[in-house]
Design an enzyme around this catalytic site. Sequence first.
Site, mmCIF file in Angstrom:
data_model
loop_
_atom_site.group_PDB
_atom_site.id
_atom_site.type_symbol
_atom_site.label_atom_id
_atom_site.label_comp_id
_atom_site.label_asym_id
_atom_site.label_seq_id
_atom_site.Cartn_x
_atom_site.Cartn_y
_atom_site.Cartn_z
ATOM 1 N N TYR A 174 -14.515 51.434 108.246
ATOM 2 C CA TYR A 174 -14.066 50.272 108.799
ATOM 3 C C TYR A 174 -14.884 50.124 110.308
ATOM 4 O O TYR A 174 -15.222 49.039 110.785
ATOM 5 C CB TYR A 174 -12.549 50.319 109.181
ATOM 6 C CG TYR A 174 -11.800 49.483 109.685
ATOM 7 C CD1 TYR A 174 -11.643 47.949 109.148
ATOM 8 C CD2 TYR A 174 -11.151 49.429 110.943
ATOM 9 C CE1 TYR A 174 -10.890 46.843 109.639
ATOM 10 C CE2 TYR A 174 -10.463 48.269 111.604
ATOM 11 C CZ TYR A 174 -10.326 47.001 110.749
ATOM 12 O OH TYR A 174 -9.580 45.993 111.563
ATOM 13 N N LYS A 178 -17.002 46.861 111.291
ATOM 14 C CA LYS A 178 -16.723 45.980 112.336
ATOM 15 C C LYS A 178 -17.751 45.898 113.464
ATOM 16 O O LYS A 178 -17.835 45.074 114.174
ATOM 17 C CB LYS A 178 -15.296 46.525 113.158
ATOM 18 C CG LYS A 178 -14.338 46.323 112.267
ATOM 19 C CD LYS A 178 -13.917 44.781 111.631
ATOM 20 C CE LYS A 178 -12.885 44.466 110.893
ATOM 21 N NZ LYS A 178 -12.625 42.996 110.519
#
Length: 312
Positions: A174, A178
């Site tokens: 993640y 991002k």
Amino acid sequence: MSLPLEGLSAIVTGAGRGLGRAEALELARLGAAVVVNDYGQPGRDGSGEASAGPAEEVVAEIRAAGGKALAHTGDVSDFQQAERLVRSAVEEFGKLDILVNNAGILRDRMVFSMSEEEWDSVIRVHLKGHFNTTRFAAAHWRARSKEAQGPVYGRIVNTSSEAFLAGSAGQPNYAAAKGGIVGLTTSTALALAKYGVTANAICPRARTRMTEDVFAGFAPPDAGLDPLAPEHVAPLVGYLASPAAARVNGQLLVVHGGMVALVERPRVQAKFDSKQETFTYDELDALLTPHYAAREPGETFAAAEVLGLKRE
């Protein structure tokens, strides 16, 4: 008095629930016609009868309030489906003006335990999903700009995360996705500026179905709006999508709980020059080892202090 987004059309991905839903409703409230994207098909109620899926439910909310909306249930991580999403906005509303990339999933695991599928799926939905929609929206704006022989109206709002800024230990997939989205955003901002298009990224903190485990230890208040409510984030998205934000481009903003923080770009902290044509191991050892010995243990490129930001 006209609304700030009146006459404009928008796409919001992952807008069936949570943050995307709040963003879609806010854009519609400000006057935009909205394509509500949420992956999946209509479900079935307790009697076994077909029921509207999340995207259709948000569309119904927007239309009930007098707005214009269209549901799209394609997978933005699929290149062709992302193209059809952008085309659907153009065909339904005549053009696309605003793209809000929000769709995402979580597959949290420590890096030494993460499977290949857990890595690939998160990178695919978040990072590739952002690229796919951006690619086709950008081509649309470039073609319109060439036809108009000048700038057109275009706004991209991408969704990054504090996990990238702070280096979330249990979210390597993640955090990487991002971080990649920030790179995509700044590149896109520079590439599309001459066409009149801006691209910015937000790092929202919100209690949604996707993050319910992340914020399980932070109970909502007994009264008043939850500091982690998606409604704290949506107004910033509405602003970045508006004509008022024409000079905001290539920026990263943290938003939650009645607070917006502007994140400064990385700056060079120290610089060392070799005394000969190139560095040797011994010279680097003599320069870098004492430099890092004087720094606080555990201090890295990550900016963990962002996690302590709150409304005063």
